[in-house]
Motif scaffolding. Sequence first.
Motif, PDB file in Angstrom:
ATOM      1  N   SER A  16       0.778  -1.171   0.147  1.00 48.77           N
ATOM      2  CA  SER A  16       0.000  -0.082  -0.058  1.00 48.77           C
ATOM      3  C   SER A  16       0.854   1.133  -0.199  1.00 48.77           C
ATOM      4  O   SER A  16       1.855   1.331   0.489  1.00 48.77           O
ATOM      5  CB  SER A  16      -1.010   0.045   1.098  1.00 48.77           C
ATOM      6  N   ASP A  56      -8.152   5.426  -3.478  1.00 52.86           N
ATOM      7  CA  ASP A  56      -8.836   3.840  -3.870  1.00 52.86           C
ATOM      8  C   ASP A  56      -9.679   4.041  -5.029  1.00 52.86           C
ATOM      9  O   ASP A  56     -10.150   5.001  -5.549  1.00 52.86           O
ATOM     10  CB  ASP A  56      -9.784   3.385  -2.546  1.00 52.86           C
ATOM     11  N   LYS A  99      -0.955  -1.211   6.504  1.00 49.68           N
ATOM     12  CA  LYS A  99      -1.685  -0.437   5.368  1.00 49.68           C
ATOM     13  C   LYS A  99      -2.744   0.671   6.316  1.00 49.68           C
ATOM     14  O   LYS A  99      -3.004   1.265   5.729  1.00 49.68           O
ATOM     15  CB  LYS A  99      -2.192  -1.156   4.424  1.00 49.68           C
TER      16      LYS A  99
END
Length: 474
Positions: A122, A294, A285
Amino acid sequence: MKTIFEKSNGIDGITFTDEDLNIDFISDKFKRTTSCNLPSLSELEVLRHYKELSDRNFCIEKGLYPLGSCTMKYNPKVNELLASLENFSNLHPAQSDDDCQGALELMYNLQEALKKVTGMDSITLQPAAGAHGELTGMMVIKKYFETKGDFRKKVIVPDSAHGTNPASAALCGFDIVSVKSNEKGQVDVEDLKTLLDSDVAAIMMTNPNTLGIFEENVLEISNLMHENGSLLYYDGANFNAIMGYTNPKLMGFDVVHLNLHKTFATPHGGGGPGAGPVGVVEKLKDYLPIPVVDFDGVKYFRNYNINHSIGNVRDFYGSFGVLVKAYAYILMMGENLKKASENAVLNANYLKEKLKKYYNLPYDIPCMHEFVLSGEELKHDFGVSTLNVAKALMDQNTHPPTVYFPLIVHEAMMIEPTESETKQRMDEFVEVMIKIYNEAKSNPDNLLKAPHFASVKKVDETQAARYPDLVYKE
């Protein structure tokens, strides 16, 4: 060169109106009663003045910038054009996700690209620079242990580390423990073993390190740290040397920051704007700063739903224009990112082999993208210091390398040619360095007075840094 005040000749550059302006509506207490003493010149003379000033600056378009650990690679001008596209430059950070899907898609794709090259699970693009990325990464590490109820107090930092490493850890409240380097210029594993206890939260490492040497025991170090319940932080300042060949995840690191200007050809910030993305492994993350970008399969969005987030580390979301430039560079290079690292390492080793015949090389082994020479013998034999060599380079249309760092090498000269430079340009640098070396033996007094031709001659660096004279006085 005269200042623009001294050139002032009473000519107005631009007249906005030929009408008399009535300013009676302004209260007398706000009206100036004395001259504001601004220079007055024609537009053409103003242009000439500032062009003359700009010509005095050294820049990548003028010559070699062999700054070790700063990676002054060429910034493609097309990236500037792309970052200035109207729909990017006029986008307001407070606009809704629906209004900036293109920008969010670019950021998401950049995250995915950085995940691929680092191996991390991430990424946050929020930090403003490399050191800010370090701070963010250390905040993540601290929050991770606090959430577990494990309040560890120590961070181990190699004695060859960048100065920002101990500073970032200390800002998070950690105590700094130094680990020694061995005879190869790498982390001394035996010394490291004596430092490990239940209070150690992490070790911060640069690989290759600041000597330009790859830490060959990194997997052993990783195992030692993880067995101790500790984490590994990767300072990505030297990531330019390993792209496509290995990555921090394969070495066992848990957190990494990247300096986009050093690896992905964005401009150096000089205080801003900059970007220092941070990548983490899966278990960390949920500690990244909010929001993260996202994608739900239909829409790109800023996700604020992060369980243990350290919160915001930046107003709005990072330096978007810098992110555009980095993404453009990655798209242009594609698989040639690996070639960039390959050429950087080749160039550094070429210069190292050429120069070690003249300047002392404390660690005479293959280097990565940079190497460190020592001017200690020159200083001892002829009284010419590394600083004198740096000043002499200024007379040769070459920017000096990083000097007096890392501290474990006396009279250090840290040289990094980058993959952007040609063999011809590097040969010119070698010739200049040999010329300076020979002059140090034959006419050292001349070097002690350098630079002779720079616009600013020899100054007291300590005084100049602490008490700069920035105000014009008649």
